[in-house]
Motif scaffolding. Structure first.
Motif, PDB file in Angstrom:
ATOM      1  N   HIS A  29       0.856  -1.185   0.000  1.00 39.70           N
ATOM      2  CA  HIS A  29       0.000   0.000   0.000  1.00 39.70           C
ATOM      3  C   HIS A  29       0.889   1.231   0.000  1.00 39.70           C
ATOM      4  N   LEU A  30       0.535   2.212  -0.832  1.00 33.40           N
ATOM      5  CA  LEU A  30       1.291   3.458  -0.934  1.00 33.40           C
ATOM      6  C   LEU A  30       0.352   4.630  -0.731  1.00 33.40           C
ATOM      7  N   ALA A  47       4.588  -6.447  -8.746  1.00 29.08           N
ATOM      8  CA  ALA A  47       4.380  -5.237  -9.541  1.00 29.08           C
ATOM      9  C   ALA A  47       5.156  -4.060  -8.960  1.00 29.08           C
ATOM     10  N   PHE A  48       5.217  -3.955  -7.647  1.00 29.61           N
ATOM     11  CA  PHE A  48       5.963  -2.875  -7.004  1.00 29.61           C
ATOM     12  C   PHE A  48       7.465  -3.039  -7.268  1.00 29.61           C
ATOM     13  N   ALA A  49       7.956  -4.266  -7.211  1.00 23.93           N
ATOM     14  CA  ALA A  49       9.366  -4.533  -7.498  1.00 23.93           C
ATOM     15  C   ALA A  49       9.699  -4.157  -8.961  1.00 23.93           C
ATOM     16  N   ALA A  50       8.785  -4.445  -9.873  1.00 22.16           N
ATOM     17  CA  ALA A  50       8.996  -4.088 -11.272  1.00 22.16           C
ATOM     18  C   ALA A  50       9.039  -2.569 -11.433  1.00 22.16           C
ATOM     19  N   LEU A  51       8.190  -1.857 -10.723  1.00 22.13           N
ATOM     20  CA  LEU A  51       8.212  -0.392 -10.749  1.00 22.13           C
ATOM     21  C   LEU A  51       9.554   0.131 -10.236  1.00 22.13           C
ATOM     22  N   LEU A  52      10.007  -0.383  -9.113  1.00 23.46           N
ATOM     23  CA  LEU A  52      11.282   0.057  -8.551  1.00 23.46           C
ATOM     24  C   LEU A  52      12.445  -0.244  -9.493  1.00 23.46           C
ATOM     25  N   ASP A  53      12.423  -1.413 -10.134  1.00 25.58           N
ATOM     26  CA  ASP A  53      13.463  -1.763 -11.096  1.00 25.58           C
ATOM     27  C   ASP A  53      13.463  -0.787 -12.276  1.00 25.58           C
TER      28      ASP A  53
END
Length: 58
Positions: A29-30, A47-53
Motif C-alpha cells: 500500500h502506498l 508489480a511494485f518490485a517491477a516499478l522500482l526496477d
C-alpha cells in the motif's frame, strides 16, 4: 478501520510531501502525506518490485 503500519520513504526530504508504504506478504500500500484525501494505492509485491526496477534503471 485502517490497520496499516506506515513507513516513510527514506528519500523523503524535510518537506510535507512524502511517500509512505505499508507492506504485507501479499500486498503493498502506498500513500502520499500531502494528499488531504489520503488516497491509498494497492499493488502486489511483484508489480511494485517491477516499478522500482524500472525507476532505478533510469
Amino acid at each position: 478501520m485502517n490497520t496499516h503500519t506506515w513507513q516513510k520513504s527514506s528519500y523523503c526530504g524535510q518537506g510535507e510531501s512524502c511517500v509512505h508504504i505499508s507492506a504485507a506478504p501479499d500486498t503493498i500500500h502506498l500513500t502520499e502525506s500531502a494528499d488531504p484525501a489520503r488516497t491509498v494505492l494497492t499493488t502486489t509485491p511483484a508489480a511494485f518490485a517491477a516499478l522500482l526496477d524500472a525507476v532505478s534503471a533510469r
